[in-house]
Design a protein around this motif. Structure first.
Motif, PDB file in Angstrom:
ATOM      1  N   ASN A 136       0.648  -1.564  -0.121  1.00 23.23           N
ATOM      2  CA  ASN A 136      -0.060  -0.046  -0.005  1.00 23.23           C
ATOM      3  C   ASN A 136       0.546   1.815  -0.187  1.00 23.23           C
ATOM      4  O   ASN A 136       0.507   2.848   0.505  1.00 23.23           O
ATOM      5  CB  ASN A 136      -0.821   0.814   1.078  1.00 23.23           C
ATOM      6  CG  ASN A 136      -2.185  -1.584   1.320  1.00 23.23           C
ATOM      7  OD1 ASN A 136      -2.506  -1.376  -0.034  1.00 23.23           O
ATOM      8  ND2 ASN A 136      -2.535  -2.008   2.013  1.00 23.23           N
ATOM      9  N   LEU A 137       1.833   1.239  -0.103  1.00 23.51           N
ATOM     10  CA  LEU A 137       3.090   2.061  -0.366  1.00 23.51           C
ATOM     11  C   LEU A 137       3.051   3.542  -1.690  1.00 23.51           C
ATOM     12  O   LEU A 137       1.975   3.180  -2.855  1.00 23.51           O
ATOM     13  CB  LEU A 137       4.575   2.527  -0.370  1.00 23.51           C
ATOM     14  CG  LEU A 137       5.102   1.790   0.834  1.00 23.51           C
ATOM     15  CD1 LEU A 137       6.846   1.544   1.102  1.00 23.51           C
ATOM     16  CD2 LEU A 137       4.835   2.134   1.988  1.00 23.51           C
ATOM     17  N   LYS A 147      12.798   3.772  -6.963  1.00 25.46           N
ATOM     18  CA  LYS A 147      14.715   3.282  -7.325  1.00 25.46           C
ATOM     19  C   LYS A 147      14.504   2.437  -8.730  1.00 25.46           C
ATOM     20  O   LYS A 147      15.164   3.007  -9.523  1.00 25.46           O
ATOM     21  CB  LYS A 147      14.992   2.565  -6.048  1.00 25.46           C
ATOM     22  CG  LYS A 147      15.042   3.680  -5.343  1.00 25.46           C
ATOM     23  CD  LYS A 147      16.180   2.690  -4.016  1.00 25.46           C
ATOM     24  CE  LYS A 147      16.542   3.350  -2.517  1.00 25.46           C
ATOM     25  NZ  LYS A 147      15.913   2.671  -1.095  1.00 25.46           N
ATOM     26  N   THR A 148      13.435   1.748  -8.577  1.00 25.64           N
ATOM     27  CA  THR A 148      13.343   1.251 -10.143  1.00 25.64           C
ATOM     28  C   THR A 148      12.339   1.026 -10.589  1.00 25.64           C
ATOM     29  O   THR A 148      11.116   1.195 -10.621  1.00 25.64           O
ATOM     30  CB  THR A 148      13.338  -0.975 -10.265  1.00 25.64           C
ATOM     31  OG1 THR A 148      14.820  -0.751  -9.287  1.00 25.64           O
ATOM     32  CG2 THR A 148      13.706  -1.246 -11.875  1.00 25.64           C
ATOM     33  N   GLU A 149      12.296   1.636 -12.091  1.00 28.40           N
ATOM     34  CA  GLU A 149      10.979   2.191 -13.000  1.00 28.40           C
ATOM     35  C   GLU A 149       9.511   0.432 -12.348  1.00 28.40           C
ATOM     36  O   GLU A 149      10.123   0.133 -12.779  1.00 28.40           O
ATOM     37  CB  GLU A 149      11.258   2.512 -14.224  1.00 28.40           C
ATOM     38  CG  GLU A 149      10.078   3.348 -14.859  1.00 28.40           C
ATOM     39  CD  GLU A 149      10.010   3.621 -16.226  1.00 28.40           C
ATOM     40  OE1 GLU A 149      11.074   3.817 -16.718  1.00 28.40           O
ATOM     41  OE2 GLU A 149       9.193   3.023 -17.086  1.00 28.40           O
ATOM     42  N   GLY A 150       8.029   0.939 -11.893  1.00 26.78           N
ATOM     43  CA  GLY A 150       7.432   0.272 -12.332  1.00 26.78           C
ATOM     44  C   GLY A 150       7.917  -1.049 -11.141  1.00 26.78           C
ATOM     45  O   GLY A 150       6.674  -1.707 -11.155  1.00 26.78           O
ATOM     46  N   LYS A 151       8.883  -0.170  -9.864  1.00 29.12           N
ATOM     47  CA  LYS A 151       9.421  -1.840  -9.285  1.00 29.12           C
ATOM     48  C   LYS A 151       8.413  -0.997  -7.242  1.00 29.12           C
ATOM     49  O   LYS A 151       8.911   0.525  -7.384  1.00 29.12           O
ATOM     50  CB  LYS A 151       9.844  -2.810  -9.474  1.00 29.12           C
ATOM     51  CG  LYS A 151      10.251  -2.787 -10.318  1.00 29.12           C
ATOM     52  CD  LYS A 151      10.011  -4.226 -10.452  1.00 29.12           C
ATOM     53  CE  LYS A 151      10.083  -4.797 -11.837  1.00 29.12           C
ATOM     54  NZ  LYS A 151       9.155  -6.280 -11.890  1.00 29.12           N
ATOM     55  N   CYS A 152       8.370  -1.557  -6.004  1.00 29.11           N
ATOM     56  CA  CYS A 152       8.378  -1.187  -5.655  1.00 29.11           C
ATOM     57  C   CYS A 152       9.734  -1.021  -4.812  1.00 29.11           C
ATOM     58  O   CYS A 152      10.434  -2.096  -4.718  1.00 29.11           O
ATOM     59  CB  CYS A 152       7.014  -2.042  -4.233  1.00 29.11           C
ATOM     60  SG  CYS A 152       7.062  -1.468  -2.491  1.00 29.11           S
ATOM     61  N   CYS A 155       9.113  -4.166  -1.575  1.00 28.07           N
ATOM     62  CA  CYS A 155       9.249  -5.317  -1.486  1.00 28.07           C
ATOM     63  C   CYS A 155       9.012  -5.829  -3.017  1.00 28.07           C
ATOM     64  O   CYS A 155       9.595  -6.897  -3.744  1.00 28.07           O
ATOM     65  CB  CYS A 155       7.085  -6.141  -1.092  1.00 28.07           C
ATOM     66  SG  CYS A 155       6.453  -5.247  -2.749  1.00 28.07           S
ATOM     67  N   GLY A 156       9.559  -5.027  -4.278  1.00 29.20           N
ATOM     68  CA  GLY A 156      10.129  -5.196  -5.101  1.00 29.20           C
ATOM     69  C   GLY A 156       8.926  -5.725  -6.475  1.00 29.20           C
ATOM     70  O   GLY A 156       9.380  -5.829  -7.842  1.00 29.20           O
ATOM     71  N   GLY A 157       7.813  -5.567  -5.595  1.00 30.29           N
ATOM     72  CA  GLY A 157       6.637  -5.983  -7.127  1.00 30.29           C
ATOM     73  C   GLY A 157       6.565  -4.930  -7.876  1.00 30.29           C
ATOM     74  O   GLY A 157       6.768  -3.438  -8.040  1.00 30.29           O
TER      75      GLY A 157
END
Ligand code: AMP
Length: 214
Positions: A136-137, A147-152, A155-157
């Motif tokens: 829910n961030l 930091k990485t486009e499209g990734k949380c 959690c990296g999701g």
């Protein structure tokens, strides 16, 4: 004394972002009706099936549905730790119901934070908003990119665009806010509990101001 607080503002005012900061600094439980409803919709519960049509069109879910899920969520929580209500109450009847339920639980609301952002700023904020459905961030493609486009970052999701973050639905949500939610400000003002903050500033500045109030 435990802090039992309400945070509200128009959609996109930064309630979610500020709630995360308040939760950490003031060690309170965080109850977001928007998050709870999205969870119910994802899990296809009875509440979720009912709520879906409203949330997707930017309308408020009926009071009795929302009041029930809040009551179920808050009742089991230990009273020595505070609660932050995020996105609730959104109508005068919800505000009255919240007072009644808190009274029954031997708790009381001790502050209402209103995050003010003008309508013009809201549309650009929400169309660029991205969200991690697992944590829910909240991110923003230019204001707070991951930091990485499209990734949380956590959690990296995969980040998603909320279904109700498109311009037509945003306008509908703003209408609902002005018609039904803005009067709630007067309710808390009359009780001497209202604390208004300017939500157009950088999120960290807004958080600092809010934390300093309690
Ligand atoms: P939010 O994440 O707070 O912007 O909420 C998303 C959507 O969930 C809203 O546009 C409403 O459709 C619904 N919702 C959330 N909280 C409430 C509430 N307190 N009363 C009625 N509907 C709500």
């Amino acid at each position: 004394m435990a802090h039992n607080l309400v945070i509200f503002g128009p959609p996109g005012a930064g309630k979610g972002t500020q709630s995360a900061a308040i939760k950490e600094k003031l060690a309170v439980f965080h109850l977001s009706t928007g998050d709870m409803l999205r969870e119910a919709i994802k899990n296809e519960t009875e509440t979720g099936k009912l709520a879906k049509q409203y949330t997707e069109s930017g309308k408020l879910v009926p009071d009795e549905v929302v009041i029930k899920i809040v009551e179920e969520a808050v009742s089991p929580l230990p009273a020595d730790k505070g609660v932050l209500f995020d996105g609730f109450p959104r109508t005068l009847d919800q505000a009255k119901a919240l007072d009644a339920m808190m009274d029954k639980l031997g708790r009381g609301i001790n502050g209402c934070i209103s995050v003010a952002v003008p309508d013009e700023a809201i549309v650009s904020r929400l169309t660029g908003r991205r969200m991690c459905p697992a944590c829910n961030l909240i991110y923003h493609i230019t204001g707070k990119p991951p930091k990485t486009e499209g990734k949380c970052d956590v959690c990296g999701g995969d980040l998603i665009i909320r279904k109700d973050d498109n311009e037509e639905v945003i306008r509908q949500r703003l209408d609902a806010y002005h018609a039904q939610t803005a009067p709630v400000i007067g309710y808390y003002k009359d009780k001497g509990l209202l604390k208004e903050v300017d939500g157009t500033r950088p999120p960290a500045e807004v958080s600092q101001e809010i934390i300093g109030m309690f």
